[in-house]
Enzyme design. Structure first.
Site, PDB file in Angstrom:
ATOM      1  N   TYR A   1      32.413 -49.474   3.707  1.00  0.00           N
ATOM      2  CA  TYR A   1      32.137 -48.369   4.632  1.00  0.00           C
ATOM      3  C   TYR A   1      31.247 -47.310   3.984  1.00  0.00           C
ATOM      4  O   TYR A   1      31.537 -46.119   4.027  1.00  0.00           O
ATOM      5  CB  TYR A   1      33.450 -47.753   5.139  1.00  0.00           C
ATOM      6  CG  TYR A   1      34.352 -48.767   5.792  1.00  0.00           C
ATOM      7  CD1 TYR A   1      34.073 -49.240   7.081  1.00  0.00           C
ATOM      8  CD2 TYR A   1      35.450 -49.301   5.115  1.00  0.00           C
ATOM      9  CE1 TYR A   1      34.879 -50.199   7.679  1.00  0.00           C
ATOM     10  CE2 TYR A   1      36.262 -50.263   5.702  1.00  0.00           C
ATOM     11  CZ  TYR A   1      35.969 -50.708   6.984  1.00  0.00           C
ATOM     12  OH  TYR A   1      36.764 -51.666   7.573  1.00  0.00           O
ATOM     13  N   HIS A   2      30.142 -47.768   3.396  1.00  0.00           N
ATOM     14  CA  HIS A   2      29.153 -46.882   2.790  1.00  0.00           C
ATOM     15  C   HIS A   2      27.771 -47.077   3.423  1.00  0.00           C
ATOM     16  O   HIS A   2      26.780 -47.197   2.708  1.00  0.00           O
ATOM     17  CB  HIS A   2      29.049 -47.150   1.283  1.00  0.00           C
ATOM     18  CG  HIS A   2      30.259 -46.783   0.508  1.00  0.00           C
ATOM     19  ND1 HIS A   2      30.442 -47.176  -0.821  1.00  0.00           N
ATOM     20  CD2 HIS A   2      31.354 -46.045   0.830  1.00  0.00           C
ATOM     21  CE1 HIS A   2      31.592 -46.697  -1.258  1.00  0.00           C
ATOM     22  NE2 HIS A   2      32.170 -46.016  -0.278  1.00  0.00           N
ATOM     23  N   PRO A   3      27.654 -47.132   4.737  1.00  0.00           N
ATOM     24  CA  PRO A   3      26.331 -47.381   5.327  1.00  0.00           C
ATOM     25  C   PRO A   3      25.373 -46.225   5.074  1.00  0.00           C
ATOM     26  O   PRO A   3      25.731 -45.057   5.260  1.00  0.00           O
ATOM     27  CB  PRO A   3      26.626 -47.540   6.825  1.00  0.00           C
ATOM     28  CG  PRO A   3      27.876 -46.746   7.035  1.00  0.00           C
ATOM     29  CD  PRO A   3      28.683 -46.919   5.775  1.00  0.00           C
TER      30      PRO A   3
END
Length: 291
Positions: A218-220
């Protein structure tokens, strides 16, 4: 990027350059009862300990108590610029865990051999500097319509190669004297049926396993890339103003041209603080004063 039925003020490549960190969890069993039990995470006793005393499993940061940054490739070693992160998650990767995270039923059944060990941990290689790029686009002008996201994870051979080397690193750690002292055993030592056409425990086999599905962290980032005027791949300038549009800035992780070699939380706070200073006309402190 042109969008359906939306008037275009300026045509920019927003939505391109999508990057994210991905990882693959591998299972390690241990004979000593020193790990957390996933099934205890939702127990009444766990809730009581947390709400009354602030202790117990809910006081643990998602079981991730140890991480390691490593440089795997020659360039990374020369530059001391890590390209691999290992997350050690102190609970067994068994059927209970896999069910909670919605693994496919067939895969859970095939990997039920992991349930032989009640205690264990996960060694999860994580890709820090992916070469693959995805994109996000609008399906319609309806703001409630979900966008179309193409992640393209592992689209470049380099990405899978780093994760395979990470799996090898996990196996080497399990075989160390310290890990053997608690009865550690690398459990993913049986070929999965979708990848049986590859020789087991080879790079080709593990690449096949990776393509069955990787986890995201969840590091876009990257879809509103920062770059100078004239850069056809950029959306915002160095002050995060959208090229060709007055009075509009984008201030979040999407402006990163490249993803950071680690978590994006603190860098995103830094982006926001820096931009606030620019808007207010403040001069940023020199690095030596910040440190």
């Amino acid at each position: 990027m042109l969008s359906p039925n939306i008037p275009v003020m300026t045509d920019l490549p927003e939505g391109e350059n999508l990057q994210d960190h991905v990882f693959i969890p591998t299972a390690v069993g241990i004979s000593q009862p020193i790990s957390y039990l996933f099934e205890d995470f939702g127990s009444i006793w766990t809730m009581i300990k947390y709400y009354l005393f602030g202790t117990g499993l809910w006081n643990v940061p998602n079981f991730v108590e140890v991480i390691s940054f490593q440089s795997i490739t020659g360039e990374s070693k020369r530059e001391e610029w890590p390209d691999l992160q290992l997350h050690f998650i102190s609970t067994a990767l068994n059927s209970n865990f896999m069910s909670a995270f919605r693994f496919k039923k067939e895969l859970i059944e095939e990997m039920s051999y992991r349930d032989k060990y009640r205690h264990g941990f996960m060694c999860s290689p994580s890709l820090l500097r992916p070469e693959s790029r995805g994109n996000i686009t609008l399906k319609s002008s309806d703001p409630f319509d979900h966008p179309h996201i193409t992640t393209n994870y592992l689209n470049r051979p380099y990405d899978a190669d780093i994760l395979v080397k990470g799996i090898d690193t996990c196996k080497a750690l399990v075989n160390t004297k310290t890990m053997q002292s608690v009865g550690a055993k690398f459990l993913d030592n049986k070929p999965l049926s979708p990848c049986k056409h590859h020789q087991f425990d080879t790079a080709a086999y593990w690449t096949c396993v990776l393509r069955l599905g990787v986890f995201i962290i969840y590091h876009p980032v990257g879809t509103y890339k920062m770059g100078p005027k004239g850069d056809s791949t950029a959306v915002v300038d160095s002050e995060l103003r959208v090229h060709g549009v007055s009075g509009l800035r984008v201030v979040d992780a999407s402006i990163m041209p490249w993803i950071t070699s680690g978590n994006t939380h603190i860098p995103t706070i830094m982006i926001a603080q820096k931009t606030a200073d620019m808007i207010l006309g403040k001069k940023s402190l020199p690095p030596e004063d910040v440190l």
